[in-house]
Motif scaffolding. Structure first.
Motif, mmCIF file in Angstrom:
data_model
loop_
_atom_site.group_PDB
_atom_site.id
_atom_site.type_symbol
_atom_site.label_atom_id
_atom_site.label_comp_id
_atom_site.label_asym_id
_atom_site.label_seq_id
_atom_site.Cartn_x
_atom_site.Cartn_y
_atom_site.Cartn_z
ATOM 1 N N VAL A 1 0.868 -1.170 0.000
ATOM 2 C CA VAL A 1 0.000 0.000 0.000
ATOM 3 C C VAL A 1 0.912 1.229 0.000
ATOM 4 O O VAL A 1 2.093 1.122 0.364
ATOM 5 N N PRO A 2 0.427 2.392 -0.420
ATOM 6 C CA PRO A 2 1.276 3.590 -0.422
ATOM 7 C C PRO A 2 1.916 3.835 0.949
ATOM 8 O O PRO A 2 1.264 3.700 1.985
ATOM 9 N N GLY A 3 3.198 4.162 0.917
ATOM 10 C CA GLY A 3 3.917 4.429 2.157
ATOM 11 C C GLY A 3 4.591 3.219 2.772
ATOM 12 O O GLY A 3 5.276 3.335 3.785
ATOM 13 N N GLU A 4 4.411 2.043 2.173
ATOM 14 C CA GLU A 4 5.074 0.830 2.658
ATOM 15 C C GLU A 4 6.177 0.420 1.695
ATOM 16 O O GLU A 4 6.037 0.580 0.478
ATOM 17 N N VAL A 5 7.249 -0.132 2.256
ATOM 18 C CA VAL A 5 8.364 -0.630 1.461
ATOM 19 C C VAL A 5 8.860 -1.929 2.079
ATOM 20 O O VAL A 5 9.089 -1.998 3.294
ATOM 21 N N HIS A 6 9.023 -2.956 1.259
ATOM 22 C CA HIS A 6 9.605 -4.215 1.719
ATOM 23 C C HIS A 6 11.130 -4.092 1.693
ATOM 24 O O HIS A 6 11.693 -3.535 0.747
ATOM 25 N N VAL A 7 11.787 -4.626 2.715
ATOM 26 C CA VAL A 7 13.239 -4.642 2.798
ATOM 27 C C VAL A 7 13.680 -6.100 2.774
ATOM 28 O O VAL A 7 13.222 -6.907 3.584
ATOM 29 N N TYR A 8 14.566 -6.433 1.844
ATOM 30 C CA TYR A 8 15.086 -7.792 1.685
ATOM 31 C C TYR A 8 16.579 -7.759 2.008
ATOM 32 O O TYR A 8 17.357 -7.157 1.264
ATOM 33 N N ASP A 9 16.965 -8.395 3.110
ATOM 34 C CA ASP A 9 18.338 -8.321 3.603
ATOM 35 C C ASP A 9 18.833 -9.732 3.901
ATOM 36 O O ASP A 9 18.328 -10.397 4.807
ATOM 37 N N SER A 10 19.839 -10.175 3.162
ATOM 38 C CA SER A 10 20.356 -11.543 3.328
ATOM 39 C C SER A 10 21.135 -11.741 4.622
ATOM 40 O O SER A 10 21.516 -12.861 4.944
ATOM 41 N N MET A 11 21.370 -10.675 5.372
ATOM 42 C CA MET A 11 22.002 -10.798 6.695
ATOM 43 C C MET A 11 20.949 -10.865 7.798
ATOM 44 O O MET A 11 21.267 -11.126 8.944
ATOM 45 N N GLY A 12 19.704 -10.604 7.466
ATOM 46 C CA GLY A 12 18.618 -10.708 8.434
ATOM 47 C C GLY A 12 18.497 -9.543 9.393
ATOM 48 O O GLY A 12 17.840 -9.659 10.424
ATOM 49 N N HIS A 13 19.080 -8.398 9.052
ATOM 50 C CA HIS A 13 18.947 -7.228 9.921
ATOM 51 C C HIS A 13 17.492 -6.769 9.958
ATOM 52 O O HIS A 13 16.775 -6.896 8.973
ATOM 53 N N THR A 14 17.090 -6.215 11.088
ATOM 54 C CA THR A 14 15.722 -5.722 11.222
ATOM 55 C C THR A 14 15.691 -4.219 11.474
ATOM 56 O O THR A 14 14.717 -3.687 11.974
ATOM 57 N N ASP A 15 16.752 -3.555 11.120
ATOM 58 C CA ASP A 15 16.805 -2.098 11.154
ATOM 59 C C ASP A 15 17.871 -1.654 10.164
ATOM 60 O O ASP A 15 18.740 -2.445 9.790
ATOM 61 N N ILE A 16 17.783 -0.421 9.748
ATOM 62 C CA ILE A 16 18.762 0.131 8.817
ATOM 63 C C ILE A 16 19.171 1.509 9.322
ATOM 64 O O ILE A 16 18.416 2.172 10.036
ATOM 65 N N PRO A 17 20.365 1.965 8.953
ATOM 66 C CA PRO A 17 20.822 3.283 9.396
ATOM 67 C C PRO A 17 19.928 4.413 8.870
ATOM 68 O O PRO A 17 19.257 4.270 7.844
ATOM 69 N N GLN A 18 19.986 5.531 9.551
ATOM 70 C CA GLN A 18 19.199 6.699 9.179
ATOM 71 C C GLN A 18 19.454 7.122 7.732
ATOM 72 O O GLN A 18 18.535 7.481 7.011
ATOM 73 N N GLU A 19 20.710 7.046 7.276
ATOM 74 C CA GLU A 19 21.025 7.462 5.906
ATOM 75 C C GLU A 19 20.260 6.635 4.874
ATOM 76 O O GLU A 19 19.854 7.154 3.831
ATOM 77 N N VAL A 20 20.032 5.355 5.135
ATOM 78 C CA VAL A 20 19.294 4.508 4.198
ATOM 79 C C VAL A 20 17.803 4.834 4.264
ATOM 80 O O VAL A 20 17.117 4.848 3.239
ATOM 81 N N LYS A 21 17.306 5.132 5.457
ATOM 82 C CA LYS A 21 15.912 5.573 5.582
ATOM 83 C C LYS A 21 15.703 6.854 4.779
ATOM 84 O O LYS A 21 14.674 7.023 4.119
ATOM 85 N N GLN A 22 16.671 7.746 4.814
ATOM 86 C CA GLN A 22 16.575 8.984 4.044
ATOM 87 C C GLN A 22 16.596 8.698 2.547
ATOM 88 O O GLN A 22 15.875 9.355 1.778
ATOM 89 N N GLN A 23 17.393 7.735 2.121
ATOM 90 C CA GLN A 23 17.428 7.356 0.705
ATOM 91 C C GLN A 23 16.065 6.838 0.261
ATOM 92 O O GLN A 23 15.566 7.187 -0.813
#
Length: 182
Positions: free
Chosen positions: A67-89
């Motif tokens: 739905v608008p405003g949602e984004v799936h994140v696919y991470d082969s290391m299994g992290h469940t958070d990302i740095p602020q710079e990636v959120k900004q991207q």
């Protein structure tokens, strides 16, 4: 094929370019170097994009089926958070009707080493482009690199060798507010 978790943007970009040529209706697949200066084009429709995290790791994001405003994140290391710079991207890339973005960290196959995040990100992106859910696939890690080399040499990306697995639930959902700093 030189493809480590760092310093492989040319390989990532080559794969994304081939995917874009074959799947022109899917947005994203932009040059990864655009992220450094927040120069991504805004994506108004479904998109797939590989992003670099802290110059040492590759992930894939997509809003296909969201739905608008949602984004799936696919991470082969299994992290469940990302740095602020990636959120900004991500915020620089998507058009959302609200001031919030929800990241859905998908439960995907984990890499067995520290060198294959780029190959996995490409495999995840390729799966989405071919209408497959990476969360439901087990990729053959013994041949990921050689298969990618074959695709790049042939000039055509094809789905990576994989077996279906039971549908997996996302690891987590994280919502954050977006503030414009125009």
């Amino acid at each position: 094929l030189l493809l480590t978790c760092s310093h492989n943007d040319s390989v990532i970009n080559a794969a994304q370019k081939l995917l874009k040529a074959r799947h022109s209706s899917i947005g994203g697949l932009q040059n990864t170097l655009l992220a450094k200066n927040m120069q991504f084009q805004i994506e108004r429709e479904n998109f797939v994009q590989i992003l670099n995290v802290s110059d040492s790791h590759w992930i894939m994001i997509a809003n296909v089926g969201c739905v608008p405003g949602e984004v799936h994140v696919y991470d082969s290391m299994g992290h469940t958070d990302i740095p602020q710079e990636v959120k900004q991207q991500i915020a620089a890339m998507i058009l959302t009707p609200t001031n919030k973005i929800t990241l859905i960290f998908e439960s995907v196959q984990r890499q067995h080493d520290s060198n294959n995040c780029g190959v996995f990100a490409i495999a995840f992106a390729t799966s989405i482009c071919f209408s497959a859910n990476p969360s439901n696939l087990l990729y053959d890690q013994t041949c990921l690199r050689s298969y990618l080399t074959k695709c790049l040499e042939s000039g055509m990306m094809e789905p990576f060798p994989a077996k279906e697995r039971k549908a997996q639930r996302p690891y987590s959902r994280v919502q954050y507010e977006v503030f414009c700093s125009c």
